[in-house]
Structure formats: structure tokens, C-alpha cells
Design a protein around this motif. Sequence first.
Motif: not given
Length: 604
Positions: A542-566
Motif C-alpha cells: 500500500d503506497h510503496g509499503k509492505l503493510v501485511e504479509q502472511g497466509t490467507h487465513q492469517e491475513l483474514m484474522k488481522q482484519q486489515g487491508y487484505y480482509a477489506t479487499v476480500f
Amino acid sequence: MKAFWWFFSYLKCYKKNIIIGLCIVPVASLLAVVSPKISGRIIDSVVNEGQIVMLPQLIIFLLLCTLLRSILRFIMIINMETASQGTLYSLRDAVYKRLLLQDFNFYNKNRTGDLMSRQTGDMDAIRHFVSHVIYVSAESILVFLLALIMLFTESVKLSLIMMMVLPFTAAATYFQMKRIRPAFWKNRQMFSSLNAFAQENISGNRVVKAFAKEDYEIEKFDQENNNFRNSQLEASAVWANYIPIFELLSYLLNVILMIGGGIMVLNGKITMGSMVTVNGYLWMLTTPLRTAGWLVNDIQRFFTSLEKIYSTICHEPSIKKPLSPVQKTEMEGAVSFEHVSYMAEDEDILHDVSFSVQPGQTVGIIGATGAGKSTLMNLLCRFYDTTSGTVFVDGVDVKELDLYQLRQNIGMAMQDVFLFSDTIEGNIAYGRPDCSFEEVKWAAQVANAEEFIKEMPDGYDTVVGERGMGLSGGQKQRISLARALLTNPAIIILDDTTSAVDMETESRIQEALAHLPKKKTVFIIAHRISSVKDADKILVLDHGKLVEQGTHQELMKQQGYYATVFEHQYGEYHKLKQSQEFQEYLQNKGKRLRRKEEIFYGTE
């Protein structure tokens, strides 16, 4: 001056031809001096003194001199043309190789049409200089000087009178050279601009037609064409202003000869034969004067074109091979980014990105447009160098690896698919032209391309148009993927490669990649969650920064950028899937619909 010495380094390879050609010039010029002398002798000895016996001898001698001069000039022109074509071949080859060595930054700043004009119009100006201008200039100077010397042997007084014209000729030549140089520079600039405009619009003709902008583009082309015409006219105006001056000075010499020479003949100071001889030498004086303006034009055109070519290729690429590279013919595919940042023209593209990937892992990269996803992979391939931080492949800094070995171990299916005007087989085998047809078929099968290839009129021998015209976006992407796979790389980069294919085809491709004989490290850049959700690791930019990394399940639990896109992409479908009514609907529709549903959503 550097441009000239650069050119001379190629010209000297053909010094033998140049020397032969230039050595013939003095001999041919001396033979040219003989003709007026013999003509004068015929008038004095045969016509005036009646020595008819000498006439056949003088005519035969005159014919032999003319024949010998013609043969020598033929040999001279052949040698100069050989030197010009050889020099042109070497120059064009060197410039093309230099262009291929340039990095992405160079092509970001230079237009294709402009670079093409260096290889066409500018190169032709150099060829013309070597084949014609060099020997004509040398011949004109020698003939002029010899004619001047011979004039003094006939009549010193008449020669001194005629020499009064020379300072005016020199002044006209100087001022023409001063004015023509900037005119030719502008002319070459306008030609490059016109060439670039035409190339862009021909390449982008589908966009022009899609927006019905033919009239608009024609109007723009007319403006470019008009600018080029005006620059041509400006250069021609300089030539038009000075050529009449040279012509006037040439005719002035005739007038001086007729008046001054006629008076001297009547007074008995020179013979009629001398008058004829001087008239012959007068032609040898006036011809160089007439050609002076043309030669100045050609010389200035040569220097302008040479400087344009040199200014293009003297650019030093920022991406260079290391002096003592680490040799790694076969790589395992481990990748690590440590505090990597990248800036371009004071714009922060990537900032402090760190992650590591084990050999054989699949990595999904997701983020908004302009987040830096493609730049991340460009740094891995070393198309650009990091501003700070380090990119490692198999534990070695990419800046220390052999550049070609690094890229040969990375198979990249780019976002902007480029296919050559070649057969489908030729395009797939581009990275390994010596591979067998069976290997080409294997790569096509893995990329899920064989089915549509077989439906083509000539199968693998079907010739695709420029940039893959005649193929759909999905078909081009699959051929691009097959081309990347055929090189058997340790790392595969799919830069939005499956965006133009349906989800079922995408699923088949990913399944085939997962079952390759040798496990590859795969980077998948995508906007669709379905493309990356099964990856071993997902990177969210996001804007040149690595804001999240992990598996699908891990990112969904974080409820961050990835979960919002999903949620944006599949939120409503997720709710529908959980309902009892939908489960009953799936059971009624059977396995095929269930398969499509699994492809669309993925099993958890």
C-alpha cells in the motif's frame, strides 16, 4: 569532437579502401588538367600553324587520358562505396547492440520513433558522407588548386585578375556554414518527432479506432508534418540564399575571362590556344565553386546526424554487470528483500520493504494500482537498482550476480504482453530457440494454451501479428506464460498474467504450476483475491509499503487491508454461500457447478 573520433574508430577499419580512393583522386585530377592543355595545343599547332599530322596523335592522347580517368574514377567510387557500406554496417550494428544494453530508464526517456530515426535517416547521412562527400571534397580542392597553378603558367596577369573572385567565395562559404548548422539540427529534431509520432499512432491504431479519433490524429499528424516541412524549408532557404551567390561568382569568372582574355588575345599577349586552355581551366575553377554550397550542406548534415546518434548511444546504463560476478548457472530460488527502498525522479515508489521466500514457495502480491507491485519484481530482475537496501537471491546480492545468469533463472510473464511477428512456436521458444517441439508443446500445455493453439489455422505454425495482433488478451497471456516456463527458471513471475483469463483457466494454470517436475518459486501479482489466496505467503503493498504479509487465513484474522479487499470482492457471495438455500441449490445443480463455485471462492 568526441562524436567524430567515435565515428573515425569505425571508419579506420576500412582505411585500405579510403586510402586507395583518395590516392586515385590526385591522379584523376592531374588527368583532368591534361585535357584543356591538349585542347589548347590542338588550336595553336593544328589550326593556327597547320600541323595536321599532330592532330590524330593529340586526339588519341586526349581519348586515352579521358578513358584512363574514367576507369580510375570507377575504381575510386567502388572503394569509397565499399568503405561507406562497411562503415554503415559496423555503425548500425554497434548502435543496435548499444541500444539493447540500455536499461529501462533509458527507454522511459526516449521515444521508439526517435531511436528509429537514428538507425535510418541519420545513418544514411553518414553513408552519403563517406561514399560521396569525402572524395568529391578532396577532388574539388585538388582540381581547383591544379587549375589555378596551370592558369598561372598560361598567364599570370589574367590569373591574378580572376583570383579577385576567391575572397568572395570564401566569405560566402563561411557564412553559409554558420547559418546552415542550426537549421539542420532543427531539421533532424523535427524528423525524429514526426517519425516518433507516426510510429506511436500506427502501433496504437486500435485505440485510435476505438475512440473514433482518426480526424483528431490526422490533424495532429498534419501539424507534425507541417513543422517538419517548415524546418526543411528553413534549411533550403539558407541553401537558396547562397547557391545563387556561388553561381554568380562562377559566371563572373567567365565574364572576366571573356573580356580580359579577349583583350589580351587581340593585343597578342596570349595565343588563341592559350585562351582555349584557360577556358578549360576556368571550368575546373567554377565547378568546385558551384559544388561548394552543396558540399557545405552535406557536411553539416553529416555532423548533425553524427552528433544526434552519438548523443543517443553515449548514455551510460545505470544497470551494469559486476566486474567480478558471482557465477550461479542454476539457482534454487530463495529470495530475500532487506529494507529495500526505491525512488524514481524524487518519487518514493517503495519504502523499507523486507520479506523472505524459501525455494519452491508461491508468493502472492496484492495491492492497489501504483502500490509498487511490479517495481518489486523489477528490482528482483535488476531492471532497476534499489535506492537503499539489498535484494538477495540464494543468499547473494543481485548486484553481485552475473546479470544474464540472474535473468536466465527468472521466467517473467509481463503485464504488458509483447509477442513478436513470428509463429506461435517461435514466440514460445524465444528464450530457448534450440529446444525441441515436444518441449514447446509441454510449456503450452502447462500454460493451458494448447487447446486454442490447435484450433488455429496452422496450429503452432500460425503467424501472429505485430505485438500479438489477432489473439485475445487471455491467449497472449498464456503464450507469454509458456514462453517463461520453457526456459526452466528457478523463479517464475506472473505479473497480472491471468487477469484476462476466466477463473477456471486460471485454476488449471495454478494447478499445473504446482505440479511441475521441479518445484519453482512463483510470484503472482494480481488484483483478484482468487489468484493469490492459496499462496504460501501473501504480500500486501500500500503506497510503496509492505503493510501485511502472511497466509490467507492469517491475513483474514488481522482484519486489515487484505480482509477489506476480500470483503469488497466476495463479501456478498460469502454470505450467500453460508445460507442453507444456496447449499441446496448447489446440490441440485450437480458437480460441475460446485466445481465452478470452488474455483471462484476456493475451499477453506
